[in-house]
Design a protein around this motif. Sequence first.
Motif, PDB file in Angstrom:
ATOM      1  N   CYS A 118      15.515  15.563  -9.767  1.00  0.00           N
ATOM      2  CA  CYS A 118      16.409  15.155  -8.682  1.00  0.00           C
ATOM      3  C   CYS A 118      15.743  14.240  -7.658  1.00  0.00           C
ATOM      4  N   LEU A 119      14.432  14.250  -7.563  1.00  0.00           N
ATOM      5  CA  LEU A 119      13.740  13.461  -6.549  1.00  0.00           C
ATOM      6  C   LEU A 119      13.976  11.950  -6.636  1.00  0.00           C
ATOM      7  N   PRO A 120      14.127  11.356  -7.805  1.00  0.00           N
ATOM      8  CA  PRO A 120      14.383   9.906  -7.825  1.00  0.00           C
ATOM      9  C   PRO A 120      15.713   9.497  -7.189  1.00  0.00           C
ATOM     10  N   VAL A 121      16.672  10.394  -7.149  1.00  0.00           N
ATOM     11  CA  VAL A 121      17.987  10.040  -6.588  1.00  0.00           C
ATOM     12  C   VAL A 121      17.877   9.715  -5.094  1.00  0.00           C
ATOM     13  N   PRO A 122      17.345  10.606  -4.237  1.00  0.00           N
ATOM     14  CA  PRO A 122      17.225  10.220  -2.824  1.00  0.00           C
ATOM     15  C   PRO A 122      16.228   9.082  -2.604  1.00  0.00           C
ATOM     16  N   TYR A 123      15.213   9.005  -3.470  1.00  0.00           N
ATOM     17  CA  TYR A 123      14.252   7.910  -3.340  1.00  0.00           C
ATOM     18  C   TYR A 123      14.953   6.562  -3.504  1.00  0.00           C
ATOM     19  N   LEU A 124      15.721   6.425  -4.557  1.00  0.00           N
ATOM     20  CA  LEU A 124      16.430   5.162  -4.786  1.00  0.00           C
ATOM     21  C   LEU A 124      17.499   4.914  -3.727  1.00  0.00           C
ATOM     22  N   TYR A 125      18.163   5.966  -3.283  1.00  0.00           N
ATOM     23  CA  TYR A 125      19.177   5.830  -2.230  1.00  0.00           C
ATOM     24  C   TYR A 125      18.557   5.227  -0.970  1.00  0.00           C
ATOM     25  N   PHE A 126      17.451   5.809  -0.511  1.00  0.00           N
ATOM     26  CA  PHE A 126      16.813   5.306   0.695  1.00  0.00           C
ATOM     27  C   PHE A 126      16.202   3.926   0.467  1.00  0.00           C
ATOM     28  N   ALA A 127      15.686   3.670  -0.719  1.00  0.00           N
ATOM     29  CA  ALA A 127      15.088   2.365  -0.997  1.00  0.00           C
ATOM     30  C   ALA A 127      16.128   1.253  -0.886  1.00  0.00           C
ATOM     31  N   PHE A 128      17.278   1.443  -1.476  1.00  0.00           N
ATOM     32  CA  PHE A 128      18.271   0.375  -1.485  1.00  0.00           C
ATOM     33  C   PHE A 128      19.084   0.292  -0.198  1.00  0.00           C
ATOM     34  N   ASN A 129      19.131   1.364   0.584  1.00  0.00           N
ATOM     35  CA  ASN A 129      19.884   1.315   1.835  1.00  0.00           C
ATOM     36  C   ASN A 129      19.030   0.964   3.044  1.00  0.00           C
ATOM     37  N   ARG A 130      17.736   1.213   2.989  1.00  0.00           N
ATOM     38  CA  ARG A 130      16.880   0.975   4.149  1.00  0.00           C
ATOM     39  C   ARG A 130      15.987  -0.253   4.015  1.00  0.00           C
ATOM     40  N   TYR A 131      15.888  -0.820   2.809  1.00  0.00           N
ATOM     41  CA  TYR A 131      14.989  -1.954   2.604  1.00  0.00           C
ATOM     42  C   TYR A 131      15.751  -3.135   2.025  1.00  0.00           C
ATOM     43  N   GLY A 132      15.396  -4.322   2.495  1.00  0.00           N
ATOM     44  CA  GLY A 132      16.037  -5.536   2.020  1.00  0.00           C
ATOM     45  C   GLY A 132      15.433  -6.011   0.713  1.00  0.00           C
ATOM     46  N   SER A 133      15.975  -7.100   0.205  1.00  0.00           N
ATOM     47  CA  SER A 133      15.527  -7.616  -1.090  1.00  0.00           C
ATOM     48  C   SER A 133      14.104  -8.170  -1.032  1.00  0.00           C
ATOM     49  N   ASP A 134      13.597  -8.393   0.175  1.00  0.00           N
ATOM     50  CA  ASP A 134      12.223  -8.867   0.310  1.00  0.00           C
ATOM     51  C   ASP A 134      11.216  -7.722   0.422  1.00  0.00           C
ATOM     52  N   GLY A 135      11.686  -6.474   0.434  1.00  0.00           N
ATOM     53  CA  GLY A 135      10.802  -5.318   0.489  1.00  0.00           C
ATOM     54  C   GLY A 135      10.462  -4.864   1.885  1.00  0.00           C
ATOM     55  N   ARG A 136      11.089  -5.471   2.878  1.00  0.00           N
ATOM     56  CA  ARG A 136      10.853  -5.071   4.263  1.00  0.00           C
ATOM     57  C   ARG A 136      12.002  -4.196   4.746  1.00  0.00           C
ATOM     58  N   GLU A 137      11.666  -3.322   5.691  1.00  0.00           N
ATOM     59  CA  GLU A 137      12.692  -2.423   6.218  1.00  0.00           C
ATOM     60  C   GLU A 137      13.750  -3.242   6.967  1.00  0.00           C
ATOM     61  N   LYS A 138      15.009  -2.897   6.736  1.00  0.00           N
ATOM     62  CA  LYS A 138      16.109  -3.584   7.406  1.00  0.00           C
ATOM     63  C   LYS A 138      16.111  -3.188   8.880  1.00  0.00           C
ATOM     64  N   PRO A 139      16.480  -4.125   9.748  1.00  0.00           N
ATOM     65  CA  PRO A 139      16.575  -3.757  11.166  1.00  0.00           C
ATOM     66  C   PRO A 139      17.761  -2.818  11.374  1.00  0.00           C
ATOM     67  N   ASP A 140      17.646  -1.969  12.367  1.00  0.00           N
ATOM     68  CA  ASP A 140      18.748  -1.056  12.675  1.00  0.00           C
ATOM     69  C   ASP A 140      19.968  -1.841  13.105  1.00  0.00           C
ATOM     70  N   LEU A 141      21.110  -1.444  12.567  1.00  0.00           N
ATOM     71  CA  LEU A 141      22.348  -2.148  12.883  1.00  0.00           C
ATOM     72  C   LEU A 141      23.063  -1.523  14.085  1.00  0.00           C
ATOM     73  N   GLY A 142      22.557  -0.405  14.567  1.00  0.00           N
ATOM     74  CA  GLY A 142      23.214   0.322  15.661  1.00  0.00           C
ATOM     75  C   GLY A 142      22.822  -0.106  17.017  1.00  0.00           C
TER      76      GLY A 142
END
Length: 63
Positions: A39-63
Motif C-alpha cells: 500500500c505504501l506506493p499509493v500515497p507516495y505517488l499521490y503526494f509526488a504528482f500533487n505536490r511536485y511539478g514536472s520539473d521535480g520541484r515542489e509546487k508553490p502553495d496555491l492558498g
Amino acid sequence: MNQILGLWRDTWWVWILFVVITVLLAMLVGIFFYLLLLCLPVPYLYFAFNRYGSDGREKPDLG
C-alpha cells in the motif's frame, strides 16, 4: 518521473522509516502487516504528482 524523484529527494528518510516500522510490526504482531508494504506506493505517488511539478520541484502553495 521528475515528480517521483523530487519527492524522494525531499522525503527519503520518511519512506524508509515507514518501511522499517511496517517490517517490525509484521515481525512482532503478525504477517498481515506485510500487506502494508504493497500500500505504501499509493500515497507516495499521490503526494509526488500533487505536490511536485514536472520539473521535480515542489509546487508553490496555491492558498
